[in-house]
Design a protein around this motif. Structure first.
Motif, PDB file in Angstrom:
ATOM      1  N   THR A  66       0.165  -4.946  -8.359  1.00  0.00           N
ATOM      2  CA  THR A  66       0.252  -3.627  -7.582  1.00  0.00           C
ATOM      3  C   THR A  66      -0.776  -2.748  -8.204  1.00  0.00           C
ATOM      4  O   THR A  66      -0.431  -1.630  -8.374  1.00  0.00           O
ATOM      5  N   PRO A  67      -2.016  -2.923  -8.120  1.00  0.00           N
ATOM      6  CA  PRO A  67      -3.076  -2.137  -8.452  1.00  0.00           C
ATOM      7  C   PRO A  67      -3.125  -0.757  -7.618  1.00  0.00           C
ATOM      8  O   PRO A  67      -2.937  -0.902  -6.382  1.00  0.00           O
ATOM      9  N   GLU A  68      -3.589   0.344  -8.232  1.00  0.00           N
ATOM     10  CA  GLU A  68      -3.505   1.667  -7.479  1.00  0.00           C
ATOM     11  C   GLU A  68      -4.931   1.641  -6.699  1.00  0.00           C
ATOM     12  O   GLU A  68      -6.025   1.077  -7.281  1.00  0.00           O
ATOM     13  N   PRO A  69      -5.160   2.326  -5.910  1.00  0.00           N
ATOM     14  CA  PRO A  69      -6.411   2.637  -5.108  1.00  0.00           C
ATOM     15  C   PRO A  69      -7.527   3.225  -6.237  1.00  0.00           C
ATOM     16  O   PRO A  69      -7.181   3.972  -6.954  1.00  0.00           O
ATOM     17  N   LEU A  70      -8.764   2.862  -5.935  1.00  0.00           N
ATOM     18  CA  LEU A  70      -9.806   3.000  -6.738  1.00  0.00           C
ATOM     19  C   LEU A  70     -10.159   4.576  -6.686  1.00  0.00           C
ATOM     20  O   LEU A  70     -10.551   5.251  -7.612  1.00  0.00           O
ATOM     21  N   SER A  71     -10.211   4.936  -5.284  1.00  0.00           N
ATOM     22  CA  SER A  71     -10.519   6.238  -4.909  1.00  0.00           C
ATOM     23  C   SER A  71      -9.528   6.827  -4.472  1.00  0.00           C
ATOM     24  O   SER A  71      -8.698   6.624  -3.815  1.00  0.00           O
ATOM     25  N   GLN A  72      -9.195   8.265  -4.823  1.00  0.00           N
ATOM     26  CA  GLN A  72      -8.172   9.194  -4.490  1.00  0.00           C
ATOM     27  C   GLN A  72      -8.738  10.090  -3.620  1.00  0.00           C
ATOM     28  O   GLN A  72      -8.339  11.448  -3.732  1.00  0.00           O
ATOM     29  N   THR A  73      -9.621  10.037  -2.783  1.00  0.00           N
ATOM     30  CA  THR A  73     -10.179  10.944  -1.750  1.00  0.00           C
ATOM     31  C   THR A  73      -9.202  11.426  -0.803  1.00  0.00           C
ATOM     32  O   THR A  73      -8.174  10.937  -0.548  1.00  0.00           O
ATOM     33  N   LYS A 116      -2.117   4.970   6.715  1.00  0.00           N
ATOM     34  CA  LYS A 116      -2.037   3.593   6.032  1.00  0.00           C
ATOM     35  C   LYS A 116      -1.936   3.782   4.402  1.00  0.00           C
ATOM     36  O   LYS A 116      -1.390   2.784   3.947  1.00  0.00           O
ATOM     37  N   ARG A 117      -2.257   4.864   4.015  1.00  0.00           N
ATOM     38  CA  ARG A 117      -2.359   4.998   2.439  1.00  0.00           C
ATOM     39  C   ARG A 117      -0.725   4.991   1.930  1.00  0.00           C
ATOM     40  O   ARG A 117      -0.286   4.798   1.161  1.00  0.00           O
ATOM     41  N   ARG A 118       0.138   5.684   2.660  1.00  0.00           N
ATOM     42  CA  ARG A 118       1.455   5.920   2.706  1.00  0.00           C
ATOM     43  C   ARG A 118       2.151   4.554   2.878  1.00  0.00           C
ATOM     44  O   ARG A 118       3.010   4.246   1.948  1.00  0.00           O
ATOM     45  N   MET A 119       1.829   3.602   3.879  1.00  0.00           N
ATOM     46  CA  MET A 119       2.333   2.366   3.849  1.00  0.00           C
ATOM     47  C   MET A 119       2.015   1.499   2.464  1.00  0.00           C
ATOM     48  O   MET A 119       2.853   0.658   2.177  1.00  0.00           O
ATOM     49  N   ALA A 120       0.762   1.564   2.148  1.00  0.00           N
ATOM     50  CA  ALA A 120       0.219   0.707   1.221  1.00  0.00           C
ATOM     51  C   ALA A 120       1.127   1.335  -0.322  1.00  0.00           C
ATOM     52  O   ALA A 120       1.713   0.300  -0.956  1.00  0.00           O
ATOM     53  N   GLU A 121       1.366   2.507  -0.448  1.00  0.00           N
ATOM     54  CA  GLU A 121       1.944   3.257  -1.471  1.00  0.00           C
ATOM     55  C   GLU A 121       3.506   2.480  -1.389  1.00  0.00           C
ATOM     56  O   GLU A 121       4.331   2.211  -2.399  1.00  0.00           O
ATOM     57  N   SER A 122       4.298   2.692  -0.080  1.00  0.00           N
ATOM     58  CA  SER A 122       5.518   2.143  -0.092  1.00  0.00           C
ATOM     59  C   SER A 122       5.675   0.558  -0.329  1.00  0.00           C
ATOM     60  O   SER A 122       6.600   0.085  -1.173  1.00  0.00           O
TER      61      SER A 122
END
Length: 299
Positions: free
Chosen positions: A89-96, A106-112
């Motif tokens: 479960t790697p974290e995203p490289l960019s946090q823009t 989509k980011r919230r779904m990926a985090e969930s």
């Protein structure tokens, strides 16, 4: 003053009629009523059923479920370690900052999904560890109980009955069980069979002698048959002038139990019979004794 109605309004009111049938009320129960169940249905007659907690209902499961996959094999290593969780479960490289709402969603779904995967692996590993402990404890308890029963001392009832059981098994393996009283029982049965056969022989002889004594009254010719028919089947068995239709007034009724007991005990209600001597009863008794002594019927 009451408001007046037009003729059109009155005609519309006359056409509006209330329905004669009532509106059915919806029941809160899901059990079908007896009106919707036919007589051929087993539930047409309500029979009280006792509660049976141990009788589980049969559940019709359609299809088969595949066997669950082992997600924690030995060769996979530790799947709940921080290194493994970070790798899967790697974290995203960019946090823009997201450009619009769709990207943010989509980011919230990926985090969930990452959170659910981490928590799911940890909970499944806890469940597997608990099940393995339960299986190991059950196996250990069974092994302990088996070893205890294997090395347990001999019970008192087994110690007392073992010699007799061993002796009986040895006797059964060598042949039939000895019976010391067999000869005595065989002689008793033989004597009993001979006594029964002798009683049957005497009964047949007595029946033959009775048939011989009764043969003198047998009807052998047509003239005797006609005479007997004329004697029995008469036009009017009653006396002259008797209009009664009861046959027992012309022919004596059969004696009852009370009458026979009265004759034996000499308690008749008729004066002639009550004061009569015991000669008739004694004669019948002597005749019966003579028949027993001579072995046949006597007239």
């Amino acid at each position: 003053m009451t408001p007046s109605l037009s003729r059109t309004s009155l005609n519309s009111l006359s056409r509006c009629r209330c329905p004669s049938n009532t509106v059915p009320l919806r029941s809160f129960s899901t059990t079908p009523s007896l009106a919707s169940i036919g007589p051929e249905n087993p539930k047409f007659i309500e029979i009280p059923v006792p509660p049976q907690h141990q009788a589980l209902p049969k559940i019709d499961v359609k299809g088969t479920l595949p066997p669950p996959r082992n997600i924690f094999p030995r060769r996979a290593g530790d799947k709940i370690s921080p290194e493994y969780l970070a790798a899967v479960t790697p974290e995203p490289l960019s946090q823009t900052t997201p450009q619009n709402e769709f990207v943010a969603w989509k980011r919230r779904m990926a985090e969930s999904r990452r959170t659910n995967l981490r928590e799911g692996l940890v909970e499944l590993h806890k469940r597997k560890t608990l099940q393995d402990k339960m299986v190991a404890a059950r196996s250990k308890n069974r092994s302990i109980a088996r070893e205890k029963a294997l090395h347990a001392p001999q019970r008192e009832d087994e110690r007392l009955t073992n010699p007799t059981v061993t002796e009986l098994n040895r006797t059964l393996q060598t042949g039939p069980v000895p019976d010391p009283g067999r000869a005595t029982r065989v002689e008793e049965k033989k004597a009993r069979v001979e006594a029964i056969a002798l009683a049957k022989k005497e009964e047949r002889r007595d029946a033959l002698h009775t048939l011989y004594m009764n043969a003198r009254s047998f009807i052998t010719t047509e003239e005797e048959l006609d005479a007997e028919i004329e004697k029995i089947f008469v036009a009017d068995p009653h006396e002259r002038g008797n209009m009664d239709s009861n046959i027992w007034t012309a022919v004596r009724p059969p004696p009852s139990i009370q009458q026979m007991l009265s004759a034996v005990n000499n308690t008749q209600k008729e004066a002639v019979k009550f004061h009569a001597g015991p000669a008739a009863l004694t004669g019948r008794r002597m005749k019966k004794i003579a028949q027993e002594l001579t072995g046949g019927r006597m007239d």
